[in-house]
Design an enzyme around this catalytic site. Structure first.
Site, PDB file in Angstrom:
ATOM      1  N   HIS A  98      -7.464  -2.153  -7.465  1.00 49.85           N
ATOM      2  CA  HIS A  98      -7.106  -0.794  -7.466  1.00 49.85           C
ATOM      3  C   HIS A  98      -7.536  -0.080  -8.761  1.00 49.85           C
ATOM      4  O   HIS A  98      -7.497  -0.817  -9.827  1.00 49.85           O
ATOM      5  CB  HIS A  98      -5.506  -0.414  -7.282  1.00 49.85           C
ATOM      6  N   ASN A 156      -7.061  -2.718 -14.125  1.00 49.77           N
ATOM      7  CA  ASN A 156      -6.639  -3.920 -14.800  1.00 49.77           C
ATOM      8  C   ASN A 156      -6.896  -5.015 -14.123  1.00 49.77           C
ATOM      9  O   ASN A 156      -7.018  -5.198 -12.843  1.00 49.77           O
ATOM     10  CB  ASN A 156      -4.837  -3.710 -14.820  1.00 49.77           C
ATOM     11  N   ASP A 180       1.419   6.489  -7.249  1.00 50.22           N
ATOM     12  CA  ASP A 180       2.107   5.502  -7.738  1.00 50.22           C
ATOM     13  C   ASP A 180       3.370   5.478  -7.613  1.00 50.22           C
ATOM     14  O   ASP A 180       4.295   6.621  -8.019  1.00 50.22           O
ATOM     15  CB  ASP A 180       1.604   5.129  -9.213  1.00 50.22           C
ATOM     16  N   ILE A 181       4.306   4.429  -7.274  1.00 46.64           N
ATOM     17  CA  ILE A 181       5.710   4.381  -7.239  1.00 46.64           C
ATOM     18  C   ILE A 181       6.541   4.651  -8.515  1.00 46.64           C
ATOM     19  O   ILE A 181       7.526   5.080  -8.305  1.00 46.64           O
ATOM     20  CB  ILE A 181       6.132   3.131  -6.257  1.00 46.64           C
ATOM     21  N   HIS A 229      -6.445   3.092 -11.156  1.00 45.18           N
ATOM     22  CA  HIS A 229      -5.377   3.939 -11.563  1.00 45.18           C
ATOM     23  C   HIS A 229      -6.062   5.298 -11.999  1.00 45.18           C
ATOM     24  O   HIS A 229      -7.033   5.167 -12.763  1.00 45.18           O
ATOM     25  CB  HIS A 229      -4.512   3.617 -12.618  1.00 45.18           C
ATOM     26  N   VAL A 280      -0.520  -6.118  -9.101  1.00 47.37           N
ATOM     27  CA  VAL A 280      -0.760  -6.222  -7.654  1.00 47.37           C
ATOM     28  C   VAL A 280      -2.194  -6.604  -7.427  1.00 47.37           C
ATOM     29  O   VAL A 280      -3.176  -5.931  -7.969  1.00 47.37           O
ATOM     30  CB  VAL A 280      -0.596  -4.678  -6.866  1.00 47.37           C
TER      31      VAL A 280
HETATM   32  P1  5GP Z   1      -1.461  -3.014 -11.939  1.00 44.96           P
HETATM   33  O1  5GP Z   1      -0.539  -3.312 -13.053  1.00 44.96           O
HETATM   34  O2  5GP Z   1      -1.640  -4.149 -10.785  1.00 44.96           O
HETATM   35  O3  5GP Z   1      -2.665  -2.392 -12.442  1.00 44.96           O
HETATM   36  O4  5GP Z   1      -0.588  -1.840 -11.070  1.00 44.96           O
HETATM   37  C1  5GP Z   1      -0.001  -2.080  -9.963  1.00 44.96           C
HETATM   38  C2  5GP Z   1       0.838  -0.533  -9.746  1.00 44.96           C
HETATM   39  O5  5GP Z   1       1.231  -0.571  -8.362  1.00 44.96           O
HETATM   40  C3  5GP Z   1       1.921  -0.209 -10.631  1.00 44.96           C
HETATM   41  O6  5GP Z   1       1.563   0.900 -11.272  1.00 44.96           O
HETATM   42  C4  5GP Z   1       2.995  -0.026  -9.682  1.00 44.96           C
HETATM   43  O7  5GP Z   1       3.948   0.764 -10.086  1.00 44.96           O
HETATM   44  C5  5GP Z   1       2.142   0.229  -8.390  1.00 44.96           C
HETATM   45  N1  5GP Z   1       3.069  -0.163  -7.153  1.00 44.96           N
HETATM   46  C6  5GP Z   1       3.636  -1.374  -7.078  1.00 44.96           C
HETATM   47  N2  5GP Z   1       4.075  -1.652  -5.718  1.00 44.96           N
HETATM   48  C7  5GP Z   1       3.990  -0.343  -5.078  1.00 44.96           C
HETATM   49  C8  5GP Z   1       4.326   0.230  -3.857  1.00 44.96           C
HETATM   50  O8  5GP Z   1       4.847  -0.407  -3.062  1.00 44.96           O
HETATM   51  N3  5GP Z   1       3.945   1.654  -3.643  1.00 44.96           N
HETATM   52  C9  5GP Z   1       3.161   2.256  -4.413  1.00 44.96           C
HETATM   53  N4  5GP Z   1       3.186   3.654  -4.367  1.00 44.96           N
HETATM   54  N5  5GP Z   1       3.034   1.695  -5.741  1.00 44.96           N
HETATM   55  C10 5GP Z   1       3.144   0.580  -6.057  1.00 44.96           C
END
Ligand code: 5GP
Ligand code: ZN
Length: 113
Positions: free
Chosen positions: A99, A86, A29-30, A101, A95
């Site tokens: 996915h 999520n 994760d970024i 985590h 996103v």
């Molecule tokens: P969500 O809140 O949708 O479950 O989590 C999305 C996750 O994607 C977040 O933890 C965010 O930091 C990660 N993320 C968003 N854009 C990127 C990206 O371009 N690269 C990577 N490696 N992670 C990303």
């Protein structure tokens, strides 16, 4: 398709990959929320768990199998870890490409209020 995770699957956006097979990709994760924070995604674009169909059940199994494998590889399987998916706005989804985590590397706080 304008999806950041599809672009990571294609390789047009770089990622720090830790695992890949025919059906899934996993990368750091970024913005890590724990010492270990990996995202595991299907190569197939499925927006949310609500959109997963019965024929995706094997694919969802593949995501969890990858999580098990990566946790072991990264040395956190014994101490433990957390898998989170999520869904939509109340779930905190940002996103819209399914996915999971994988979080670990420290004792995580309770999520139950
Ligand atoms: P969500 O809140 O949708 O479950 O989590 C999305 C996750 O994607 C977040 O933890 C965010 O930091 C990660 N993320 C968003 N854009 C990127 C990206 O371009 N690269 C990577 N490696 N992670 C990303
Ligand atoms: Zn996508």
């Amino acid at each position: 398709m304008d999806c950041i995770f599809c672009k990571i699957v294609e390789g047009s956006i770089p990622s720090n990959k830790v695992y890949e097979n025919d059906s899934v990709v996993a990368f750091h994760d970024i913005q890590p929320a724990a010492p270990v924070h990996i995202l595991i995604i299907p190569k197939k674009h499925i927006p949310t768990m609500n959109d997963a169909a019965p024929e995706d059940n094997e694919l969802i199994g593949d995501i969890f199998a990858a999580a098990r494998h990566i946790a072991k590889e990264l040395g956190i399987a014994e101490d433990g870890y957390r898998l989170i998916n999520n869904v939509n706005s109340d779930g905190g989804q940002v996103v819209y490409h399914l996915h999971v985590h994988l979080l670990g590397g420290k004792k995580l706080g309770s999520l139950l209020a």
